[in-house]
Design a protein around this motif. Structure first.
Motif, PDB file in Angstrom:
ATOM      1  N   LEU A 157      44.019  28.067  36.194  1.00  0.00           N
ATOM      2  CA  LEU A 157      44.483  28.684  37.426  1.00  0.00           C
ATOM      3  C   LEU A 157      45.316  29.910  37.083  1.00  0.00           C
ATOM      4  O   LEU A 157      46.327  29.812  36.387  1.00  0.00           O
ATOM      5  CB  LEU A 157      45.346  27.689  38.223  1.00  0.00           C
ATOM      6  CG  LEU A 157      46.069  28.242  39.455  1.00  0.00           C
ATOM      7  CD1 LEU A 157      45.079  28.710  40.514  1.00  0.00           C
ATOM      8  CD2 LEU A 157      47.015  27.180  40.031  1.00  0.00           C
ATOM      9  N   HIS A 158      44.894  31.068  37.568  1.00  0.00           N
ATOM     10  CA  HIS A 158      45.637  32.306  37.365  1.00  0.00           C
ATOM     11  C   HIS A 158      46.629  32.443  38.519  1.00  0.00           C
ATOM     12  O   HIS A 158      46.251  32.733  39.656  1.00  0.00           O
ATOM     13  CB  HIS A 158      44.679  33.494  37.313  1.00  0.00           C
ATOM     14  CG  HIS A 158      43.833  33.511  36.072  1.00  0.00           C
ATOM     15  ND1 HIS A 158      43.882  34.532  35.143  1.00  0.00           N
ATOM     16  CD2 HIS A 158      42.934  32.613  35.591  1.00  0.00           C
ATOM     17  CE1 HIS A 158      43.054  34.264  34.152  1.00  0.00           C
ATOM     18  NE2 HIS A 158      42.462  33.103  34.402  1.00  0.00           N
ATOM     19  N   THR A 159      47.906  32.224  38.212  1.00  0.00           N
ATOM     20  CA  THR A 159      48.925  32.091  39.253  1.00  0.00           C
ATOM     21  C   THR A 159      49.320  33.397  39.929  1.00  0.00           C
ATOM     22  O   THR A 159      49.826  33.394  41.044  1.00  0.00           O
ATOM     23  CB  THR A 159      50.196  31.454  38.677  1.00  0.00           C
ATOM     24  OG1 THR A 159      50.779  32.354  37.711  1.00  0.00           O
ATOM     25  CG2 THR A 159      49.884  30.119  38.009  1.00  0.00           C
ATOM     26  N   GLY A 160      49.139  34.514  39.239  1.00  0.00           N
ATOM     27  CA  GLY A 160      49.608  35.785  39.772  1.00  0.00           C
ATOM     28  C   GLY A 160      51.081  36.028  39.507  1.00  0.00           C
ATOM     29  O   GLY A 160      51.622  37.077  39.856  1.00  0.00           O
ATOM     30  N   ASP A 161      51.745  35.063  38.857  1.00  0.00           N
ATOM     31  CA  ASP A 161      53.153  35.209  38.501  1.00  0.00           C
ATOM     32  C   ASP A 161      53.290  35.666  37.058  1.00  0.00           C
ATOM     33  O   ASP A 161      52.533  35.224  36.180  1.00  0.00           O
ATOM     34  CB  ASP A 161      53.898  33.879  38.677  1.00  0.00           C
ATOM     35  CG  ASP A 161      54.037  33.488  40.131  1.00  0.00           C
ATOM     36  OD1 ASP A 161      54.448  34.342  40.930  1.00  0.00           O
ATOM     37  OD2 ASP A 161      53.727  32.332  40.470  1.00  0.00           O
ATOM     38  N   ILE A 162      54.251  36.507  36.820  1.00  0.00           N
ATOM     39  CA  ILE A 162      54.546  36.985  35.475  1.00  0.00           C
ATOM     40  C   ILE A 162      55.776  36.230  34.960  1.00  0.00           C
ATOM     41  O   ILE A 162      56.758  36.065  35.679  1.00  0.00           O
ATOM     42  CB  ILE A 162      54.836  38.499  35.464  1.00  0.00           C
ATOM     43  CG1 ILE A 162      53.651  39.263  36.074  1.00  0.00           C
ATOM     44  CG2 ILE A 162      55.121  38.987  34.048  1.00  0.00           C
ATOM     45  CD1 ILE A 162      52.374  39.152  35.309  1.00  0.00           C
ATOM     46  N   GLY A 163      55.706  35.771  33.721  1.00  0.00           N
ATOM     47  CA  GLY A 163      56.830  35.030  33.176  1.00  0.00           C
ATOM     48  C   GLY A 163      56.856  35.046  31.665  1.00  0.00           C
ATOM     49  O   GLY A 163      55.989  35.628  31.017  1.00  0.00           O
ATOM     50  N   VAL A 164      57.883  34.394  31.117  1.00  0.00           N
ATOM     51  CA  VAL A 164      58.025  34.265  29.670  1.00  0.00           C
ATOM     52  C   VAL A 164      58.455  32.834  29.362  1.00  0.00           C
ATOM     53  O   VAL A 164      59.027  32.144  30.214  1.00  0.00           O
ATOM     54  CB  VAL A 164      59.068  35.259  29.099  1.00  0.00           C
ATOM     55  CG1 VAL A 164      58.597  36.695  29.252  1.00  0.00           C
ATOM     56  CG2 VAL A 164      60.421  35.061  29.769  1.00  0.00           C
TER      57      VAL A 164
END
Length: 588
Positions: free
Chosen positions: A427-434
């Motif tokens: 699932l490609h969430t569309g959220d950017i994170g680390v």
């Protein structure tokens, strides 16, 4: 008994730790409380009544109502006959309701009040489907008529239908809030939600069979519905309420746990901060000192003897009063849906309440990650660690990808949109994170990033979250796509600004006049410059405008999940934004 379908948790509770207070709801001034056995019986009768009305496996049934006991009972009854619930947010517009009901092709609907009945009827005109009331509503049959009809139903048939339902059958279609366009119908299966419930119970370690919970977030969102199943699974009593009646409910129920969105905790903070204005002299100074101390509390820290003494004094004189106002037995709060300001988490931790911030989305049923229920394990400012059974990895651009049994079946009638976000099982969430030492930190939404005229990318959410750490800023939206520098639309935290103005001897006749006062602008300017130091020079907020009212769901500026509807806000504030980019001297 193995739980593989969402409705299995109710019967599991009956087998393992039956309660006298399984589910409760308030009618007027009194509570209606069902034991586990009574809840099971009521759900079965409702299922039989629905079967008698011709509702069969795969039929879509709409529910449009505020949180209430009846909402949960209808939901469970639909689940065990294979029908598919289609929740509508009570605040959804007529246009959204018309689209959802037509797209889902609902066969039956439930309304919580006359206003919801009228909306459903108008949305389905000229030929609405049958509508039942979850309360007494003029000219509508109520859910109790289905209950009565179920008394003559065939229990053997219900057992056969229930036993035939498989974990991979879709049991609900939840239309996302649509912050960027037309809502999409997220299809969730029993397997999806069961995986979330079981992993959450394992992660939190909530004591089984001994707790009480208050459910007040919209059941139309999977966050609260999954929580209800989590409570059933852990043998936790559930008392249904609404945000408007939360204060009274906390006093009456004295819950051990609940789930919340950050805005709820912000309102608690605003109430506490506002109380300082009603105090005088030493009492006021003590209160403000304790509030400041709480905002800097760090769970798990080995404080010096001096600091332990300070917190002990604050706890005895101030924190304990706050704790009693929340019922006096509250121990755990799950927080999700939006970023939680660290100062709010610290305040509750200082009062002895565990705050676990998590992360998820409707498409993941919803939990992806969460902080542990321990002072040693929590990392304030992150959304915690991936849940048991949930795989997380990061794309080259930092997008969070998720795989597991919690990931949705797809978007209803939208195979192309489904294939855009579900690729090779991820699932490609569309959220950017680390990932930081095993903990996930969300930095922005992929689609919300923009580029300035200098070619520099701006991640607005990370700047907004940092600015909201200010005690004087309530809501903020960073703008500047295609412009030379980013600017900000800011809604001040009015209670705190009023308190500051009183201390400064600043007079005003309205919130609008207050936001225009030069001294207030100087205050916010200092706050912005303080936070600008955390970012690169190209990310600095150089201009801002103070708005005189908060953004809200009713005005369409926030989605029902309280996320910013950026296009709506930008259009309504178009002239304000244009003025910020007119040829005037910039802030430095």
């Amino acid at each position: 008994m193995t739980q593989t379908r969402a409705f299995d948790f109710l019967r599991q509770q009956l087998d393992q730790f039956p309660r006298k207070d399984c589910l409760g709801g308030k009618n007027g001034k009194s509570w209606t409380v069902l034991s586990t056995a009574e809840a099971v019986k009521t759900v079965d009768l409702l299922s039989l009544g629905l079967i008698g009305q011709g509702i069969a496996q795969g039929d879509r049934v709409a529910i449009a109502a505020e949180n209430c006991l009846e909402w949960a009972l209808v939901d469970l009854a639909l689940q065990q006959i294979g029908a598919i619930s289609v929740p509508l947010y009570p605040t959804c517009t007529l246009e959204d309701a018309r689209y959802i009901l037509a797209h889902a092709e609902v066969k039956l609907a439930f309304a919580g009040n006359a206003a919801q009945r009228d909306k459903l009827a108008a949305a389905m005109a000229p030929a609405p489907c049958p509508i039942y009331g979850l309360s007494k509503i003029a000219d509508l049959p109520t859910w109790r008529e289905l209950l009565k009809a179920g008394e003559t139903g065939d229990e053997a048939e219900l057992t056969r239908i229930r036993d035939a339902i498989t974990p991979d059958q879709v049991f609900t279609i939840i239309y996302t809030s649509g912050t960027t366009g037309r809502s999409k119908g997220v299809m969730l299966s029993h397997r999806n939600v069961v995986s979330t419930v079981v992993s959450t119970a394992s992660h939190t370690g909530l004591p089984r069979g001994s707790c009480r919970a208050v459910s007040f977030l919209p059941l139309s969102h999977i966050f609260e519905r999954a929580c209800v199943h989590y409570y059933l699974h852990t043998g936790t009593a559930v008392y249904f309420s609404t945000v408007e009646h939360l204060s009274a409910t906390l006093s009456e129920v004295r819950p051990h746990t609940f789930s919340a969105v950050p805005r709820v905790l912000e309102k608690v903070y605003e109430k506490l901060a506002g109380k300082a204005r009603t105090l005088e002299g030493f009492t006021r100074k003590l209160y403000i000192w304790a509030l400041h101390l709480a905002e800097h509390f760090e769970p798990g820290t080995r404080y010096s003897l001096y600091d332990r003494a300070r917190y002990a004094i604050a706890r005895q004189l101030v924190f304990n009063k706050w704790y009693q106002a929340m019922g006096g037995e509250l121990r755990w709060i799950n927080v999700g849906s939006a970023a939680l300001q660290p100062r709010l988490a610290r305040l509750f931790w200082a009062c002895g309440v565990v705050v676990s911030e998590g992360y998820g989305m409707t498409e993941s049923s919803p939990v992806i990650a969460a902080n542990p229920f321990s002072a040693e394990g929590v990392r304030i400012g992150t959304v915690g660690v991936p849940m048991p059974g949930v795989e997380v990895r990061f794309a080259d651009d930092g997008e969070i990808l998720v795989r597991g049994d919690n990931v949705m079946a797809g978007y209803y009638k939208e195979p192309e949109l489904t294939s855009e976000v579900l690729r090779s099982g991820w699932l490609h969430t569309g959220d950017i994170g680390v990932m930081e030492q095993g903990y996930i930190r969300i930095t922005d939404r992929k689609k919300e990033m923009f580029k300035t005229s200098n070619g520099k990318y701006i991640a607005p959410q990370v700047i907004e979250n940092k600015l909201k750490e200010s005690a004087y800023i309530d809501q903020v939206m960073v703008v500047g796509d295609g412009e030379k520098f980013p600017s900000a639309l800011i809604v001040p935290l009015f209670d705190k600004i009023r308190e500051w103005c009183a201390d400064q001897g600043i007079g005003y006749t309205s919130d609008c006049e207050m936001t225009l006062h030069p001294k207030v602008h100087e205050l916010i300017d200092r706050e912005i410059k303080r936070f600008n130091h955390f970012f690169g020079s190209w990310e600095h907020i150089r201009k801002f405008t103070l708005l005189d009212r908060p953004w809200c769901v009713d005005q369409g500026e926030l989605a029902p999940t309280l996320k910013l509807r950026r296009k709506v806000i930008a259009e309504r504030c178009r002239e304000v934004i244009e003025r910020m980019y007119a040829h005037q001297p910039e802030l430095v």
